[in-house]
Design a protein around this motif. Structure first.
Motif, PDB file in Angstrom:
ATOM      1  N   ILE A  27       0.960  -0.945  -0.188  1.00  0.00           N
ATOM      2  CA  ILE A  27      -0.211   0.069  -0.031  1.00  0.00           C
ATOM      3  C   ILE A  27       0.792   1.340   0.057  1.00  0.00           C
ATOM      4  O   ILE A  27       1.578   1.556   0.892  1.00  0.00           O
ATOM      5  CB  ILE A  27      -0.959  -0.035   1.251  1.00  0.00           C
ATOM      6  CG1 ILE A  27      -1.737  -1.385   1.282  1.00  0.00           C
ATOM      7  CG2 ILE A  27      -1.711   1.263   1.167  1.00  0.00           C
ATOM      8  CD1 ILE A  27      -2.594  -1.491   2.400  1.00  0.00           C
ATOM      9  N   ASP A  28       0.911   2.055  -1.045  1.00  0.00           N
ATOM     10  CA  ASP A  28       1.853   3.073  -1.249  1.00  0.00           C
ATOM     11  C   ASP A  28       1.523   4.388  -0.717  1.00  0.00           C
ATOM     12  O   ASP A  28       2.283   5.319  -0.462  1.00  0.00           O
ATOM     13  CB  ASP A  28       2.003   3.144  -2.864  1.00  0.00           C
ATOM     14  CG  ASP A  28       3.235   4.023  -2.953  1.00  0.00           C
ATOM     15  OD1 ASP A  28       4.286   3.744  -2.349  1.00  0.00           O
ATOM     16  OD2 ASP A  28       3.305   4.578  -4.172  1.00  0.00           O
ATOM     17  N   SER A  29       0.160   4.619  -0.519  1.00  0.00           N
ATOM     18  CA  SER A  29      -0.274   5.643  -0.051  1.00  0.00           C
ATOM     19  C   SER A  29      -1.618   5.758   0.585  1.00  0.00           C
ATOM     20  O   SER A  29      -2.221   4.686   0.433  1.00  0.00           O
ATOM     21  CB  SER A  29      -0.408   6.887  -1.137  1.00  0.00           C
ATOM     22  OG  SER A  29      -1.252   6.490  -2.314  1.00  0.00           O
ATOM     23  N   VAL A  30      -2.061   7.013   1.140  1.00  0.00           N
ATOM     24  CA  VAL A  30      -3.309   6.968   1.871  1.00  0.00           C
ATOM     25  C   VAL A  30      -4.648   6.826   0.586  1.00  0.00           C
ATOM     26  O   VAL A  30      -5.499   6.208   0.761  1.00  0.00           O
ATOM     27  CB  VAL A  30      -3.587   8.285   2.569  1.00  0.00           C
ATOM     28  CG1 VAL A  30      -4.929   8.242   3.067  1.00  0.00           C
ATOM     29  CG2 VAL A  30      -2.549   8.190   4.026  1.00  0.00           C
ATOM     30  N   THR A  31      -4.218   7.527  -0.521  1.00  0.00           N
ATOM     31  CA  THR A  31      -5.234   7.472  -1.667  1.00  0.00           C
ATOM     32  C   THR A  31      -5.251   6.107  -2.066  1.00  0.00           C
ATOM     33  O   THR A  31      -6.606   5.450  -2.289  1.00  0.00           O
ATOM     34  CB  THR A  31      -4.690   8.136  -2.564  1.00  0.00           C
ATOM     35  OG1 THR A  31      -4.612   9.595  -2.329  1.00  0.00           O
ATOM     36  CG2 THR A  31      -5.757   8.145  -3.683  1.00  0.00           C
TER      37      THR A  31
END
Length: 369
Positions: A215-219
């Motif tokens: 999971i690379d980002s909150v988005t």
């Protein structure tokens, strides 16, 4: 290992036979009425339910492509075949085929099997979280929740499920941010009492953190969560469409969302024994028994609905998967063996354990998705 599996199959089969004989002695059942229930069902609803389940497989591919973004941009449709073939393997071979999907995706996108098992681990987490959230909110706020059998117990279970889900989400965020520190602290404190246990727990935390690195980002997290909720909403709708198809059974034709949640929970419980073929019958028996004992459905439509729920949510992918595997020149038996060997050879035991510990088989998960 294979000898142990055969022993497990034999034990589960004997248990199923004993259970079937017990039910037959206690419950009056008419095969003629059972056939009539299926004949007079609305088969258009079954077709709609299957279409919804197929939509869930597409969303699974979309979510997997989101998890792959940190290392590689992949079109969801390029890995859709791997999803379909993988779930076909699980339907036919049970837990033996758990690693087929990550194995096939790894071959398709030229990444390591271990990296895709990490994705698979995170996928399981999102599945359980989405389903738990839908289950909890439905039983807490559904208009007919007070009409459920043992509704007070159901509400308590829903509250606990909701709290646990939120707690696990917070824990996952903490591990994602400070997993290395937590692992070192755990190894030091627990290791003071038992070095072996301390190291094992720390390794599992590190494996969990490595999986969360997908999971690379909150988005991306919010997008994956939204896709997960949409996918499980399709599965719930598929369940309802299947049950509503039994027009001659008032209890099924007027099935509500809250009651459907109880059935889905029973179906997941029945799918714990992911053995070839045998697992089908444990799921049918668990779902049918819940409908009959808890929801007051007559035995014949209960068995019919249990069988159709399994076919729609779990087995309907098999024909498509077999055809797709032929086009891609994939032998399901061989790829199941190869994925298992790759797991033993390339992947740390902690990651495999984390990935396969929770397997909602409703379309699944199950299905199952």
């Amino acid at each position: 290992m294979k000898n142990k599996r055969w022993i497990l199959w034999i034990l589960v089969t004997i248990a199923l036979v004993v259970l079937a004989l017990f039910i037959r002695a206690r419950v009056q059942f008419s095969w003629a009425v059972f056939g009539q229930q299926l004949k007079q069902a609305d088969w258009r609803r079954f077709a709609i339910a299957v279409a919804l389940i197929y939509g869930g497989y597409v969303l699974r591919s979309v979510r997997w492509s989101i998890f792959l973004k940190p290392v590689k941009r992949v079109s969801p449709f390029s890995i859709l075949g791997s999803q379909v073939i993988g779930f076909t393997g699980v339907a036919l071979f049970g837990r033996l085929a758990d690693l087929v999907r990550p194995y096939l995706v790894a071959r398709r996108v030229n990444l390591t099997v271990g990296s895709q098992v990490a994705v698979y681990t995170v996928e399981r987490m999102f599945d359980l979280g989405a389903m738990a959230l839908i289950f909890s909110l439905t039983l807490l706020f559904a208009p007919d929740r007070n009409a459920l059998p043992h509704h007070e117990l159901m509400v308590k279970v829903a509250k606990v499920s909701f709290i646990v889900t939120i707690g696990l989400a917070i824990f996952a965020v903490f591990v994602r941010v400070s997993g290395g520190v937590l692992a070192a602290f755990t190894e030091k404190t627990i290791g003071a009492l038992s070095p072996g246990i301390g190291k094992s727990v720390a390794d599992k935390i590190r494996a969990f953190r490595d999986g969360l690195d997908t999971i690379d980002s909150v988005t991306d997290f919010l997008l994956a969560a939204g896709v997960s909720l949409a996918m499980w909403a399709l599965i719930v709708l598929a369940y309802l469409e299947t049950l509503w198809a039994f027009t001659n059974s008032p209890e099924l034709y007027h099935m509500t969302l809250a009651r459907c949640m109880v059935l889905m929970a029973a179906s997941m419980g029945g799918s714990i024994f992911q053995l070839p073929v045998v697992g089908w019958f444990t799921t049918i028996l668990a779902t049918s028994a819940t409908m009959h004992a808890w929801l007051g459905v007559a035995p014949e439509p209960a068995l019919g609905a249990g069988a159709m729920l399994l076919i729609v949510s779990f087995l309907s992918i098999v024909p498509v998967g077999l055809i797709w595997s032929r086009f891609e020149h994939v032998s399901l038996k061989r790829v199941t063996e190869e994925s298992e060997e790759a797991g033993d050879r390339e992947i740390p035991a902690e990651i495999v354990a984390a990935a396969t510990a929770a397997h909602p088989s409703v379309s699944a998960p199950p299905p199952s998705l």
